[in-house]
Design an enzyme around this catalytic site. Sequence first.
Site, PDB file in Angstrom:
ATOM      1  N   ASP A  21       0.828  -1.211   0.000  1.00 53.32           N
ATOM      2  CA  ASP A  21       0.000   0.000   0.000  1.00 53.32           C
ATOM      3  C   ASP A  21       0.862   1.260   0.000  1.00 53.32           C
ATOM      4  O   ASP A  21       1.975   1.264   0.511  1.00 53.32           O
ATOM      5  CB  ASP A  21      -0.922  -0.029   1.240  1.00 53.32           C
ATOM      6  CG  ASP A  21      -2.072   0.952   1.115  1.00 53.32           C
ATOM      7  OD1 ASP A  21      -2.374   1.395  -0.013  1.00 53.32           O
ATOM      8  OD2 ASP A  21      -2.678   1.279   2.162  1.00 53.32           O
ATOM      9  N   ASN A  69     -11.050  -2.295  -5.072  1.00 51.17           N
ATOM     10  CA  ASN A  69     -10.290  -1.408  -5.955  1.00 51.17           C
ATOM     11  C   ASN A  69     -10.987  -1.182  -7.311  1.00 51.17           C
ATOM     12  O   ASN A  69     -10.670  -0.234  -8.026  1.00 51.17           O
ATOM     13  CB  ASN A  69      -8.866  -1.937  -6.191  1.00 51.17           C
ATOM     14  CG  ASN A  69      -7.959  -1.818  -4.984  1.00 51.17           C
ATOM     15  OD1 ASN A  69      -7.037  -2.616  -4.788  1.00 51.17           O
ATOM     16  ND2 ASN A  69      -8.190  -0.805  -4.152  1.00 51.17           N
TER      17      ASN A  69
HETATM   18  C1  IPE Z   1      -5.514  -2.623  -0.045  1.00 52.59           C
HETATM   19  O1  IPE Z   1      -5.123  -1.303  -0.287  1.00 52.59           O
HETATM   20  C2  IPE Z   1      -5.574  -3.363  -1.334  1.00 52.59           C
HETATM   21  C3  IPE Z   1      -4.283  -3.592  -1.997  1.00 52.59           C
HETATM   22  C4  IPE Z   1      -3.110  -3.311  -1.502  1.00 52.59           C
HETATM   23  C5  IPE Z   1      -4.381  -4.227  -3.284  1.00 52.59           C
HETATM   24  P1  IPE Z   1      -6.196  -0.145  -0.431  1.00 52.59           P
HETATM   25  O2  IPE Z   1      -5.453   1.114  -0.576  1.00 52.59           O
HETATM   26  O3  IPE Z   1      -7.161  -0.472  -1.494  1.00 52.59           O
HETATM   27  O4  IPE Z   1      -6.958  -0.232   0.964  1.00 52.59           O
HETATM   28  P2  IPE Z   1      -7.727   0.874   1.781  1.00 52.59           P
HETATM   29  O5  IPE Z   1      -8.714   1.478   0.862  1.00 52.59           O
HETATM   30  O6  IPE Z   1      -6.728   1.855   2.262  1.00 52.59           O
HETATM   31  O7  IPE Z   1      -8.342   0.111   2.897  1.00 52.59           O
HETATM   32  C1  IPE Z   2      -1.556   0.286  -3.350  1.00 52.86           C
HETATM   33  O1  IPE Z   2      -1.360   1.658  -3.371  1.00 52.86           O
HETATM   34  C2  IPE Z   2      -1.865  -0.290  -4.713  1.00 52.86           C
HETATM   35  C3  IPE Z   2      -3.248  -0.721  -4.885  1.00 52.86           C
HETATM   36  C4  IPE Z   2      -4.153  -0.726  -3.937  1.00 52.86           C
HETATM   37  C5  IPE Z   2      -3.632  -1.185  -6.197  1.00 52.86           C
HETATM   38  P1  IPE Z   2      -2.566   2.681  -3.378  1.00 52.86           P
HETATM   39  O2  IPE Z   2      -2.963   2.927  -4.791  1.00 52.86           O
HETATM   40  O3  IPE Z   2      -3.660   2.216  -2.500  1.00 52.86           O
HETATM   41  O4  IPE Z   2      -1.884   3.963  -2.787  1.00 52.86           O
HETATM   42  P2  IPE Z   2      -2.457   4.914  -1.659  1.00 52.86           P
HETATM   43  O5  IPE Z   2      -2.843   4.067  -0.511  1.00 52.86           O
HETATM   44  O6  IPE Z   2      -3.637   5.626  -2.260  1.00 52.86           O
HETATM   45  O7  IPE Z   2      -1.326   5.843  -1.348  1.00 52.86           O
HETATM   46 MG    MG Z   3      -4.043   2.426  -0.539  1.00 55.20          MG
END
Ligand code: IPE
Ligand code: IPE
Ligand code: MG
Length: 244
Positions: A21, A69
Amino acid sequence: MSYKEQIELDKVPSHVAIIMDGNGRWAKQQGELRTFGHTSGVEAVREALTAAGEIRVKHLTLYAFSTENWNRPMQEVNALMDLLVSTIMNEIDSLQKNKVKLTAIGNIESLPNKCQLELKNGILETAANTGVNLNLALSYSSKWELTNAIKKIALDVQEKKLGVEEINDKLISSYLSTSNLPDPELMIRTSGENRISNFMLWQIAYSELYFTDILWPDFKKEDFYKAILDYQNRERRFGKTSEQ
Ligand code: IPE
Ligand code: IPE
Ligand code: MG
């Protein structure tokens, strides 16, 4: 001594799961678009995979795309899907060279066709490899997985393939998409968020959880080793007492 040198190789977890993340925030910090964070995150995947191989972690599950997502802006979803295709294409030789075996869990049929094809190709080509099992969680969520498992169990009971009294912890695990994997001993989440976000709820019942503020694109081999060391310094009691 480096983190790696301090690791006890006979006590390395067999399965490490990572919630990767922080790509979006990382990109924003550089004044870039969120998608730049995703492409930059690929390097961190290489780091984690290499580190896992060096200390002989057998299974590395990476949460790459959750059911939730899909609710992101279409442009970002498309960019992530394209990145999946291009990454598998670009990395396949390196996976072969390093004997990495690619697998995937999640609602794979919900992915665009080109992703499914590339993924299936990668899985097929690396099927005989004996190194790290790189398991990608794609269009995955734990509630999705558990709902499917419950439906399958109910159907098998209805069709008299299964008796209600046979339903136990082990049987439930065997109906999950992770049926071939041990439960992760260690679960890592980057980016400072202290939550599970619908990932492997059943499987992490007794996992050690490790949270770090590092944003995923900045995650390096040393950070992986640091997490393993932290894990090795914990006492896993499984409900018993220290003395037992
Ligand atoms: C969790 O990250 C899902 C992945 C790393 C694929 P998110 O960024 O989607 O989760 P939330 O929204 O912060 O809970
Ligand atoms: C994790 O990074 C990747 C996916 C969830 C696909 P994020 O895209 O959630 O990045 P942040 O959490 O918004 O910084
Ligand atoms: Mg994230």
